[in-house]
Motif scaffolding. Sequence first.
Motif, PDB file in Angstrom:
ATOM      1  N   MET A   1       0.893  -1.217  -0.038  1.00 21.50           N
ATOM      2  CA  MET A   1      -0.145  -0.069   0.020  1.00 21.50           C
ATOM      3  C   MET A   1       0.877   1.267   0.092  1.00 21.50           C
ATOM      4  O   MET A   1       1.906   1.372   0.824  1.00 21.50           O
ATOM      5  N   ASP A   2       0.526   2.309  -0.917  1.00 22.14           N
ATOM      6  CA  ASP A   2       1.174   3.357  -0.918  1.00 22.14           C
ATOM      7  C   ASP A   2       0.380   4.598  -0.892  1.00 22.14           C
ATOM      8  O   ASP A   2      -0.209   4.956  -1.856  1.00 22.14           O
ATOM      9  N   ILE A   3       0.324   5.159   0.235  1.00 19.26           N
ATOM     10  CA  ILE A   3      -0.446   6.129   0.324  1.00 19.26           C
ATOM     11  C   ILE A   3       0.156   7.626   0.143  1.00 19.26           C
ATOM     12  O   ILE A   3       1.286   7.892   0.656  1.00 19.26           O
ATOM     13  N   HIS A   4      -0.381   8.276  -0.930  1.00 25.84           N
ATOM     14  CA  HIS A   4      -0.009   9.714  -1.196  1.00 25.84           C
ATOM     15  C   HIS A   4      -0.979  10.569  -0.545  1.00 25.84           C
ATOM     16  O   HIS A   4      -2.183  10.468  -0.679  1.00 25.84           O
ATOM     17  N   GLN A   5      -0.663  11.574  -0.103  1.00 23.02           N
ATOM     18  CA  GLN A   5      -1.082  12.726   0.680  1.00 23.02           C
ATOM     19  C   GLN A   5      -0.837  14.142   0.123  1.00 23.02           C
ATOM     20  O   GLN A   5       0.059  14.257  -0.167  1.00 23.02           O
ATOM     21  N   VAL A   6      -1.883  14.928  -0.302  1.00 20.24           N
ATOM     22  CA  VAL A   6      -1.608  16.283  -0.833  1.00 20.24           C
ATOM     23  C   VAL A   6      -2.811  17.019  -0.266  1.00 20.24           C
ATOM     24  O   VAL A   6      -3.818  16.712  -0.158  1.00 20.24           O
ATOM     25  N   ILE A   7      -2.327  18.414  -0.070  1.00 21.92           N
ATOM     26  CA  ILE A   7      -3.180  19.427   0.141  1.00 21.92           C
ATOM     27  C   ILE A   7      -3.734  20.450  -1.101  1.00 21.92           C
ATOM     28  O   ILE A   7      -2.788  20.808  -1.810  1.00 21.92           O
ATOM     29  N   VAL A   8      -5.001  20.522  -1.223  1.00 24.65           N
ATOM     30  CA  VAL A   8      -5.379  21.107  -2.439  1.00 24.65           C
ATOM     31  C   VAL A   8      -4.814  22.591  -2.482  1.00 24.65           C
ATOM     32  O   VAL A   8      -4.877  23.474  -1.536  1.00 24.65           O
ATOM     33  N   THR A   9      -4.055  23.016  -3.506  1.00 26.57           N
ATOM     34  CA  THR A   9      -3.554  24.377  -3.683  1.00 26.57           C
ATOM     35  C   THR A   9      -4.578  25.198  -4.449  1.00 26.57           C
ATOM     36  O   THR A   9      -5.611  24.819  -4.913  1.00 26.57           O
ATOM     37  N   GLU A  10      -4.277  26.505  -4.454  1.00 21.44           N
ATOM     38  CA  GLU A  10      -4.997  27.389  -5.218  1.00 21.44           C
ATOM     39  C   GLU A  10      -5.092  27.183  -6.841  1.00 21.44           C
ATOM     40  O   GLU A  10      -6.325  27.266  -7.361  1.00 21.44           O
ATOM     41  N   GLU A  11      -3.864  26.556  -7.363  1.00 25.55           N
ATOM     42  CA  GLU A  11      -3.922  26.137  -8.789  1.00 25.55           C
ATOM     43  C   GLU A  11      -4.984  24.842  -8.825  1.00 25.55           C
ATOM     44  O   GLU A  11      -5.539  24.754  -9.973  1.00 25.55           O
ATOM     45  N   MET A  12      -5.153  23.967  -7.827  1.00 29.63           N
ATOM     46  CA  MET A  12      -6.060  22.777  -7.941  1.00 29.63           C
ATOM     47  C   MET A  12      -7.589  23.091  -7.531  1.00 29.63           C
ATOM     48  O   MET A  12      -8.389  22.353  -8.227  1.00 29.63           O
ATOM     49  N   ALA A  13      -7.782  24.014  -6.644  1.00 30.07           N
ATOM     50  CA  ALA A  13      -8.926  24.536  -6.115  1.00 30.07           C
ATOM     51  C   ALA A  13      -9.917  24.586  -7.434  1.00 30.07           C
ATOM     52  O   ALA A  13      -9.957  25.329  -8.394  1.00 30.07           O
ATOM     53  N   GLY A  14     -11.255  23.899  -7.314  1.00 27.46           N
ATOM     54  CA  GLY A  14     -12.185  23.996  -8.407  1.00 27.46           C
ATOM     55  C   GLY A  14     -12.320  22.882  -9.262  1.00 27.46           C
ATOM     56  O   GLY A  14     -13.135  22.637 -10.110  1.00 27.46           O
ATOM     57  N   GLU A  15     -11.125  22.249  -9.561  1.00 28.00           N
ATOM     58  CA  GLU A  15     -10.964  21.099 -10.490  1.00 28.00           C
ATOM     59  C   GLU A  15     -11.744  20.047  -9.879  1.00 28.00           C
ATOM     60  O   GLU A  15     -12.033  19.619  -8.863  1.00 28.00           O
ATOM     61  N   ARG A  16     -12.060  19.097 -10.840  1.00 26.48           N
ATOM     62  CA  ARG A  16     -12.745  17.588 -10.754  1.00 26.48           C
ATOM     63  C   ARG A  16     -11.831  16.956  -9.911  1.00 26.48           C
ATOM     64  O   ARG A  16     -10.454  17.173 -10.304  1.00 26.48           O
ATOM     65  N   LEU A  17     -12.284  16.155  -8.975  1.00 23.28           N
ATOM     66  CA  LEU A  17     -11.460  15.485  -8.243  1.00 23.28           C
ATOM     67  C   LEU A  17     -10.381  14.487  -9.071  1.00 23.28           C
ATOM     68  O   LEU A  17      -9.359  14.443  -8.800  1.00 23.28           O
ATOM     69  N   ASP A  18     -11.285  13.751 -10.178  1.00 24.31           N
ATOM     70  CA  ASP A  18     -10.174  13.037 -11.033  1.00 24.31           C
ATOM     71  C   ASP A  18      -9.430  13.762 -11.699  1.00 24.31           C
ATOM     72  O   ASP A  18      -8.016  13.368 -11.665  1.00 24.31           O
ATOM     73  N   LYS A  19      -9.609  14.782 -12.229  1.00 21.83           N
ATOM     74  CA  LYS A  19      -8.648  15.592 -12.844  1.00 21.83           C
ATOM     75  C   LYS A  19      -7.546  15.876 -12.250  1.00 21.83           C
ATOM     76  O   LYS A  19      -6.331  16.026 -12.392  1.00 21.83           O
ATOM     77  N   ARG A  54     -15.766  18.675  -6.841  1.00 22.38           N
ATOM     78  CA  ARG A  54     -14.668  19.836  -7.165  1.00 22.38           C
ATOM     79  C   ARG A  54     -14.150  20.072  -5.869  1.00 22.38           C
ATOM     80  O   ARG A  54     -14.828  20.511  -4.732  1.00 22.38           O
ATOM     81  N   VAL A  55     -12.801  19.910  -5.968  1.00 26.01           N
ATOM     82  CA  VAL A  55     -12.206  19.927  -4.482  1.00 26.01           C
ATOM     83  C   VAL A  55     -11.954  21.554  -4.298  1.00 26.01           C
ATOM     84  O   VAL A  55     -11.712  22.269  -5.046  1.00 26.01           O
ATOM     85  N   LYS A  56     -11.667  21.631  -3.045  1.00 28.86           N
ATOM     86  CA  LYS A  56     -11.750  22.885  -2.570  1.00 28.86           C
ATOM     87  C   LYS A  56     -10.279  23.457  -1.912  1.00 28.86           C
ATOM     88  O   LYS A  56      -9.473  22.438  -1.371  1.00 28.86           O
ATOM     89  N   LEU A  57      -9.818  24.466  -1.739  1.00 34.02           N
ATOM     90  CA  LEU A  57      -8.534  25.065  -1.292  1.00 34.02           C
ATOM     91  C   LEU A  57      -8.270  24.495   0.313  1.00 34.02           C
ATOM     92  O   LEU A  57      -9.441  24.658   1.005  1.00 34.02           O
ATOM     93  N   GLY A  58      -7.176  23.800   0.409  1.00 36.21           N
ATOM     94  CA  GLY A  58      -6.896  23.347   1.772  1.00 36.21           C
ATOM     95  C   GLY A  58      -7.381  21.900   2.251  1.00 36.21           C
ATOM     96  O   GLY A  58      -6.906  21.675   3.394  1.00 36.21           O
ATOM     97  N   GLU A  59      -8.221  21.241   1.404  1.00 38.16           N
ATOM     98  CA  GLU A  59      -8.604  19.924   1.461  1.00 38.16           C
ATOM     99  C   GLU A  59      -7.557  19.041   1.506  1.00 38.16           C
ATOM    100  O   GLU A  59      -6.684  19.060   0.921  1.00 38.16           O
ATOM    101  N   LYS A  60      -7.699  17.908   2.637  1.00 34.24           N
ATOM    102  CA  LYS A  60      -6.689  16.959   2.470  1.00 34.24           C
ATOM    103  C   LYS A  60      -7.133  15.794   1.503  1.00 34.24           C
ATOM    104  O   LYS A  60      -8.159  15.320   1.613  1.00 34.24           O
ATOM    105  N   VAL A  61      -6.331  15.372   0.582  1.00 33.33           N
ATOM    106  CA  VAL A  61      -6.708  14.291  -0.366  1.00 33.33           C
ATOM    107  C   VAL A  61      -5.668  13.137  -0.083  1.00 33.33           C
ATOM    108  O   VAL A  61      -4.547  13.536  -0.207  1.00 33.33           O
ATOM    109  N   GLU A  62      -6.205  11.913   0.009  1.00 34.77           N
ATOM    110  CA  GLU A  62      -5.342  10.842   0.291  1.00 34.77           C
ATOM    111  C   GLU A  62      -5.651   9.860  -0.645  1.00 34.77           C
ATOM    112  O   GLU A  62      -6.721   9.613  -0.993  1.00 34.77           O
TER     113      GLU A  62
END
Length: 305
Positions: A1-19, A54-62
């Motif tokens: 299992m390889d868990i990647h964690q990322v915090i949504v940045t301003e550039e990512m905010a508003g994009e579809r989760l898959d994109k 649609r991801v939001k700024l500051g959300e934690k995506v695992e």
Amino acid sequence: MDIHQVIVTEEMAGERLDKAIAGLEPDWSRVRVQEWISNHRVLVNGKIKKESYRVKLGEKVEIDVPEVVDSDILPENIPLEICYEDEDVLVVNKPRGMVVHPAPGHYSGTLVNALLYHCKQELSGIGGVARPGIVHRIDKDTSGLLMVAKNDLTHHSLVDQLKEHTITRMYLAIVHGVIRHERGLIEAPIGRDPKDRKKMAVEHRNGKHAITHFTVMERFAKATYVECKLETGRTHQIRVHMKSIGHPLIGDLVYGPVKNKYGFEGQALHAEVLGFTHPRSGKRIELKTEPPLAFAQLMEKLRSE
């Protein structure tokens, strides 16, 4: 299992989760990410979301990235040009067009497949099932020297040397346009391109520190042959840095002109020199290899212009 964690940045905010996720790594296709989402391998702030969310700024995506199973990566009798080998380290001259490790769409014919055949079980396991022995990478269409760790002790040592910038890495490149000065230093941070997250770019807000030194070797009517020394090792560093000063690599369809004027397959980039301190003996090892024949053929074409 390889868990990647990322915090949504301003550039990512508003994009579809898959994109947004697919843009994090070049090897992650949108279709594959959608499969992970449907199998509940992706959480947003600990919750399951649809691919259209649609991801939001500051959300934690695992992202729980499934490992490539052993049966997918088989030893293959692929010839290797070995420049150095002992019980700890192997250095190969990777040909242009060879992928370094298995990834979606490339489960065979990779350098790892060849290494598994050549080294049997003598490869570091730190890189996991998909990347045994792999300490650093060079792009598929970049040729040249690449070091491989045969055990974990060696792997740790070489990774530390990379972090401390004590490994010598010199590249040869042929770029568009005529560089007038004899040498230069490019110091510009590199990060994901906010307009296309599958690419890298000079990114002053979220980029990582990056330095490339270059020296002009030969000038042509409309191109320049340069030697580049990496002080840092960011993804696509030379390709991005040379583009940033108006001299993208010939054949680089990602960072250079879309039209491949000279018909050169892949970017004109070759890892010429690799130097490191041997993890066990402490001896300094420095290797050098000539660029492929295609380089010489391209240079003859440029000289005739």
